[in-house]
Write a protein that holds these residues in place. Structure first.
Motif, mmCIF file in Angstrom:
data_model
loop_
_atom_site.group_PDB
_atom_site.id
_atom_site.type_symbol
_atom_site.label_atom_id
_atom_site.label_comp_id
_atom_site.label_asym_id
_atom_site.label_seq_id
_atom_site.Cartn_x
_atom_site.Cartn_y
_atom_site.Cartn_z
ATOM 1 N N VAL A 190 2.432 0.965 -1.852
ATOM 2 C CA VAL A 190 1.488 1.728 -1.753
ATOM 3 C C VAL A 190 0.295 0.974 -1.305
ATOM 4 C CG1 VAL A 190 0.017 3.392 -3.002
ATOM 5 C CG2 VAL A 190 2.400 2.989 -3.599
ATOM 6 N N GLY A 191 -0.371 1.597 -0.231
ATOM 7 C CA GLY A 191 -1.651 0.784 0.300
ATOM 8 C C GLY A 191 -2.847 1.645 1.147
ATOM 9 N N ASP A 192 -3.500 1.127 1.695
ATOM 10 C CA ASP A 192 -4.714 1.812 2.534
ATOM 11 C C ASP A 192 -5.004 1.184 3.567
ATOM 12 O OD1 ASP A 192 -7.790 1.108 1.590
ATOM 13 O OD2 ASP A 192 -6.117 -0.091 0.797
ATOM 14 N N GLY A 193 -4.776 -0.210 3.619
ATOM 15 C CA GLY A 193 -5.497 -0.849 4.769
ATOM 16 C C GLY A 193 -4.358 -1.774 5.779
ATOM 17 N N ALA A 194 -4.710 -2.237 6.964
ATOM 18 C CA ALA A 194 -3.779 -2.950 7.895
ATOM 19 C C ALA A 194 -3.122 -4.051 7.134
ATOM 20 C CB ALA A 194 -4.678 -3.423 8.931
ATOM 21 N N ASN A 195 -3.564 -4.907 6.119
ATOM 22 C CA ASN A 195 -2.854 -5.930 5.598
ATOM 23 C C ASN A 195 -1.908 -5.378 4.421
ATOM 24 O OD1 ASN A 195 -4.870 -4.891 3.700
ATOM 25 N ND2 ASN A 195 -5.033 -6.984 2.805
ATOM 26 N N ASP A 196 -1.858 -4.120 4.424
ATOM 27 C CA ASP A 196 -0.620 -3.482 3.710
ATOM 28 C C ASP A 196 0.525 -3.082 4.514
ATOM 29 O OD1 ASP A 196 -2.241 -3.693 1.168
ATOM 30 O OD2 ASP A 196 -3.214 -1.901 1.741
ATOM 31 N N PRO A 198 2.546 -4.792 6.508
ATOM 32 C CA PRO A 198 3.988 -5.667 6.460
ATOM 33 C C PRO A 198 4.764 -5.177 5.278
ATOM 34 C CG PRO A 198 1.980 -7.090 7.097
ATOM 35 C CD PRO A 198 1.354 -5.845 6.700
ATOM 36 N N MET A 199 4.195 -5.058 4.023
ATOM 37 C CA MET A 199 5.006 -4.756 3.037
ATOM 38 C C MET A 199 5.400 -3.489 2.889
ATOM 39 S SD MET A 199 2.474 -4.351 -0.328
ATOM 40 C CE MET A 199 1.174 -3.011 -0.455
ATOM 41 N N MET A 200 4.438 -2.492 3.351
ATOM 42 C CA MET A 200 5.129 -1.192 3.416
ATOM 43 C C MET A 200 6.075 -1.068 4.607
ATOM 44 S SD MET A 200 1.123 0.477 3.849
ATOM 45 C CE MET A 200 1.693 2.432 3.910
ATOM 46 N N GLY A 201 6.457 -1.676 5.647
ATOM 47 C CA GLY A 201 7.350 -1.782 6.518
ATOM 48 C C GLY A 201 8.458 -2.404 5.896
ATOM 49 N N SER A 202 8.382 -3.094 4.879
ATOM 50 C CA SER A 202 9.933 -3.624 4.229
ATOM 51 C C SER A 202 10.351 -2.721 3.044
ATOM 52 C CB SER A 202 9.308 -4.979 3.671
ATOM 53 O OG SER A 202 9.432 -5.886 4.866
ATOM 54 N N ALA A 203 9.477 -1.853 2.594
ATOM 55 C CA ALA A 203 9.891 -1.146 1.238
ATOM 56 C C ALA A 203 10.885 -0.009 1.757
ATOM 57 C CB ALA A 203 8.571 -0.718 0.496
ATOM 58 N N GLY A 204 11.327 0.679 0.935
ATOM 59 C CA GLY A 204 12.150 2.045 1.332
ATOM 60 C C GLY A 204 11.544 3.025 1.273
ATOM 61 N N LEU A 205 10.327 2.979 0.608
ATOM 62 C CA LEU A 205 9.315 4.132 0.734
ATOM 63 C C LEU A 205 7.946 3.856 0.834
ATOM 64 C CD1 LEU A 205 8.960 7.441 0.620
ATOM 65 C CD2 LEU A 205 8.578 7.119 -1.816
ATOM 66 N N SER A 206 7.159 3.817 2.041
ATOM 67 C CA SER A 206 5.817 3.604 2.182
ATOM 68 C C SER A 206 4.910 4.747 2.081
ATOM 69 C CB SER A 206 5.630 2.827 3.734
ATOM 70 O OG SER A 206 5.961 3.778 4.531
ATOM 71 N N VAL A 207 3.753 4.366 1.041
ATOM 72 C CA VAL A 207 2.873 5.471 0.777
ATOM 73 C C VAL A 207 1.424 4.928 1.445
ATOM 74 C CG1 VAL A 207 1.883 6.988 -1.106
ATOM 75 C CG2 VAL A 207 4.373 6.111 -1.171
ATOM 76 N N ALA A 208 0.744 5.843 2.027
ATOM 77 C CA ALA A 208 -0.631 5.589 2.289
ATOM 78 C C ALA A 208 -1.530 6.429 1.664
ATOM 79 C CB ALA A 208 -0.866 5.906 4.003
ATOM 80 N N TYR A 209 -2.444 5.757 0.902
ATOM 81 C CA TYR A 209 -3.314 6.521 0.016
ATOM 82 C C TYR A 209 -4.665 6.459 0.328
ATOM 83 C CZ TYR A 209 -5.778 8.005 -4.090
ATOM 84 O OH TYR A 209 -6.855 8.488 -4.972
ATOM 85 N N HIS A 210 -5.232 7.483 0.878
ATOM 86 C CA HIS A 210 -6.523 7.728 1.730
ATOM 87 C C HIS A 210 -6.863 6.674 2.431
ATOM 88 C CE1 HIS A 210 -8.382 10.813 -1.216
ATOM 89 N NE2 HIS A 210 -7.112 10.809 -1.969
ATOM 90 N N ALA A 211 -5.989 6.278 3.481
ATOM 91 C CA ALA A 211 -5.614 5.068 4.105
ATOM 92 C C ALA A 211 -6.669 5.217 5.641
ATOM 93 C CB ALA A 211 -4.356 4.657 4.479
ATOM 94 N N LYS A 212 -6.391 4.054 6.043
ATOM 95 C CA LYS A 212 -7.023 3.923 7.489
ATOM 96 C C LYS A 212 -6.170 4.526 8.390
ATOM 97 C CE LYS A 212 -10.415 1.462 5.766
ATOM 98 N NZ LYS A 212 -11.676 2.106 5.433
ATOM 99 N N PRO A 213 -6.566 5.043 9.465
ATOM 100 C CA PRO A 213 -5.864 5.895 10.493
ATOM 101 C C PRO A 213 -4.185 5.150 10.777
ATOM 102 C CG PRO A 213 -8.059 6.194 11.037
ATOM 103 C CD PRO A 213 -7.997 5.406 9.995
ATOM 104 N N THR A 214 -4.514 3.830 11.196
ATOM 105 C CA THR A 214 -3.297 3.272 11.649
ATOM 106 C C THR A 214 -2.268 3.220 10.400
ATOM 107 O OG1 THR A 214 -2.406 1.175 12.685
ATOM 108 C CG2 THR A 214 -4.077 0.836 11.026
ATOM 109 N N VAL A 215 -2.673 3.086 9.196
ATOM 110 C CA VAL A 215 -1.896 3.007 8.237
ATOM 111 C C VAL A 215 -1.238 4.307 7.899
ATOM 112 C CG1 VAL A 215 -1.575 2.341 5.628
ATOM 113 C CG2 VAL A 215 -3.067 1.025 7.381
ATOM 114 N N ARG A 216 -2.058 5.540 8.054
ATOM 115 C CA ARG A 216 -1.397 6.889 7.631
ATOM 116 C C ARG A 216 -0.335 7.150 8.656
ATOM 117 N NH1 ARG A 216 -7.053 8.433 7.705
ATOM 118 N NH2 ARG A 216 -6.552 9.547 9.620
#
Length: 244
Positions: A190-196, A198-216
């Motif tokens: 779970v993250g909101d910024g571009a530096n999240d 890499p980990m979001m891409g490795s997880a089985g489920l990625s969750v953007a919370y009130h995130a920057k557009p590229t993350v959403r």
């Protein structure tokens, strides 16, 4: 992948039912603007009269406009030189709050048997307190150097390395999965910024919370309104039946 808004402010992309919390063994959170309501480095900078300058760098880094995250963080930390530990205590006591639904989501995950990991480009001063407050199992973040009760404008190298950036977040997620004897597909990130990313891409489920557009746009779940516990709402909707 086509995005589908399954209820106002809750968007999924590339996932189909069933989806159940018990399918996962680890949930990993970013801290600043995800688990908590502030960017700690910006609020510390306020005590030095440099909030606008630091916040502008933070915003650009979170949008992915700064290629070298480590250097951007060093620049921001250098601007904190001379801020007192007492000022950081005041940030924690008066400005930092858990985001809505954070405590509820962490508690539900722990009840379902998941371990909880907190990885942050922020600082141990705050992650240690959030860890203790929520009963988080593992953390990784950066350590500010302090001399005579004042910040020096530098960070302290730790046994794992110098700065927790996006690559380090991903590395910590994978190391924690290995420690638990699970596959990355059994992890939620779970993250909101571009530096999240890499980990979001490795997880089985990625969750953007009130995130920057590229993350959403890259996340499998985007919570664009409401609290973090909307992930539980999603699980409830998708646990046994198709989303209408």
């Amino acid at each position: 992948m086509t995005a589908q808004e399954i209820s106002p402010g809750l968007v999924i992309r590339g996932i189909t039912p069933p989806l159940n919390l018990h399918d996962f063994r680890l949930i990993t959170f970013d801290m600043d603007s995800t688990l908590i309501n502030i960017e700690c480095v910006d609020e510390i900078a306020d005590a030095a009269g440099r909030k606008a300058e630091v916040a502008a760098i933070t915003e650009a880094a979170m949008r992915g406009e700064i290629a070298d995250y480590k250097e951007s963080l060093r620049q921001r930390v250098a601007l904190l030189r001379g801020v007192s530990v007492a000022s950081m205590e005041a940030v924690y006591a008066t400005r930092l709050q858990l985001n809505p639904g954070a405590a509820e989501l962490v508690a539900a995950c722990k009840q379902a048997g998941l371990k909880v990991l907190l990885v942050s480009g922020g600082f141990t001063f705050f992650t240690d307190r959030i860890r203790d407050r929520l009963g988080i199992d593992f953390t990784r973040s950066n350590m500010l150097e302090v001399q005579d009760g004042l910040l020096t404008g530098r960070m302290v190298d730790q046994p794992w390395g110098d700065i927790c950036d996006g690559d380090e977040k991903r590395k910590m997620l994978l190391e924690t999965c290995a420690k638990l004897g699970i596959q990355p597909r059994q992890a939620i990130a779970v993250g909101d910024g571009a530096n999240d990313l890499p980990m979001m891409g490795s997880a089985g489920l990625s969750v953007a919370y009130h995130a920057k557009p590229t993350v959403r746009e890259q996340a499998m779940v985007a919570i664009n309104s409401g609290g973090l516990d909307r992930l539980l709402e999603l699980m409830d909707k998708m646990s046994t039946r198709a989303v209408p």
